[in-house]
Design a protein around this motif. Structure first.
Motif, PDB file in Angstrom:
ATOM      1  N   ARG A   1      -8.432  13.831  10.985  1.00 38.29           N
ATOM      2  CA  ARG A   1      -9.188  13.276  10.188  1.00 38.29           C
ATOM      3  C   ARG A   1      -9.389  13.915   9.197  1.00 38.29           C
TER       4      ARG A   1
ATOM      5  N   THR B   1      -6.484  12.950   6.832  1.00 42.81           N
ATOM      6  CA  THR B   1      -6.548  11.899   6.364  1.00 42.81           C
ATOM      7  C   THR B   1      -7.240  11.920   4.882  1.00 42.81           C
TER       8      THR B   1
ATOM      9  N   VAL C   1      -6.011  10.856   1.229  1.00 38.45           N
ATOM     10  CA  VAL C   1      -6.824   9.865   0.458  1.00 38.45           C
ATOM     11  C   VAL C   1      -7.267  10.441  -0.984  1.00 38.45           C
TER      12      VAL C   1
ATOM     13  N   VAL D   1      -2.158  -5.283   3.577  1.00 35.17           N
ATOM     14  CA  VAL D   1      -3.001  -5.983   4.656  1.00 35.17           C
ATOM     15  C   VAL D   1      -2.471  -7.096   5.736  1.00 35.17           C
TER      16      VAL D   1
ATOM     17  N   PRO E   1      -0.277   3.471  10.131  1.00 40.22           N
ATOM     18  CA  PRO E   1      -1.639   3.032   9.555  1.00 40.22           C
ATOM     19  C   PRO E   1      -2.423   4.223   8.929  1.00 40.22           C
ATOM     20  N   THR E   2      -2.021   5.444   8.924  1.00 42.42           N
ATOM     21  CA  THR E   2      -2.579   6.418   8.177  1.00 42.42           C
ATOM     22  C   THR E   2      -2.098   6.226   6.657  1.00 42.42           C
TER      23      THR E   2
ATOM     24  N   ARG F   1      -1.039   3.570   5.333  1.00 49.10           N
ATOM     25  CA  ARG F   1      -2.020   2.306   4.856  1.00 49.10           C
ATOM     26  C   ARG F   1      -3.082   2.602   4.365  1.00 49.10           C
ATOM     27  N   VAL F   2      -3.903   3.408   5.315  1.00 44.97           N
ATOM     28  CA  VAL F   2      -5.200   3.947   4.537  1.00 44.97           C
ATOM     29  C   VAL F   2      -4.988   4.721   3.166  1.00 44.97           C
ATOM     30  N   VAL F   3      -4.127   5.576   3.323  1.00 48.02           N
ATOM     31  CA  VAL F   3      -3.797   6.287   2.037  1.00 48.02           C
ATOM     32  C   VAL F   3      -3.633   5.587   0.725  1.00 48.02           C
TER      33      VAL F   3
ATOM     34  N   THR G   1      -4.279   1.894   0.405  1.00 49.43           N
ATOM     35  CA  THR G   1      -5.350   1.063   0.224  1.00 49.43           C
ATOM     36  C   THR G   1      -6.464   1.671  -0.341  1.00 49.43           C
ATOM     37  N   THR G   2      -6.983   2.820   0.249  1.00 47.39           N
ATOM     38  CA  THR G   2      -8.226   3.414   0.154  1.00 47.39           C
ATOM     39  C   THR G   2      -8.117   4.445  -0.962  1.00 47.39           C
TER      40      THR G   2
ATOM     41  N   SER H   1      -7.299   1.997  -4.494  1.00 46.64           N
ATOM     42  CA  SER H   1      -8.830   1.838  -5.036  1.00 46.64           C
ATOM     43  C   SER H   1      -8.952   2.551  -6.209  1.00 46.64           C
TER      44      SER H   1
END
Length: 130
Positions: free
Chosen positions: A8, A11, A15, A54, A65-66, A68-70, A72-73, A77
């Motif tokens: 975590r 990640t 991010v 998305v 998925p990780t 994707r978070v990096v 998108t977030t 952002s």
């Protein structure tokens, strides 16, 4: 199986790096375009990429998925900027200027998401044929 707490933390660090990249990319674009155009461009491009990521997750799941978070977030952002868009709309001297800023950002941003969805569906269809 539970993830290790350090996963975590990794990640979170990724991010943060993505946020750094997105903010610097917006700053780079701002060096070439007027501020109002910069905000419109980064918001539309960011909406397209967010729509793609998305819907890609929903259709194919190719992107980790990780990652994707990096993106998108973290990256997106920081690349996109609702606060500057809202400020530009509030400071527009004429009602037509307000309408142009709002319509451009929301209308083209929504269109960007729809184009991103279309591209993700095309990727899904291409994978299904392969």
């Amino acid at each position: 199986m539970a993830r290790h707490p350090l996963a975590r933390l990794e990640t979170v660090a990724l991010v943060a790096i993505g946020g750094f990249a997105g903010a610097n990319l917006r700053f780079l674009v701002a060096g070439f375009l007027p501020e109002t155009v910069t905000v419109l461009v980064v918001n539309v491009v960011g909406s397209f990429l967010l729509g793609f990521l998305v819907y890609e997750a929903r259709y194919t799941g190719i992107v980790d998925p990780t990652a994707r978070v990096v993106f998108t977030t973290g990256v997106l952002s920081s690349l996109t900027t609702y606060s500057t868009f809202a400020l530009q709309a509030a400071l527009a001297a004429r009602p037509l200027g307000v309408a142009a800023v709002v319509t451009g950002n929301y209308g083209l941003g929504f269109a960007g998401v729809l184009v991103g969805r279309t591209v993700a569906a095309a990727v899904r269809n291409r994978r299904a044929r392969a």
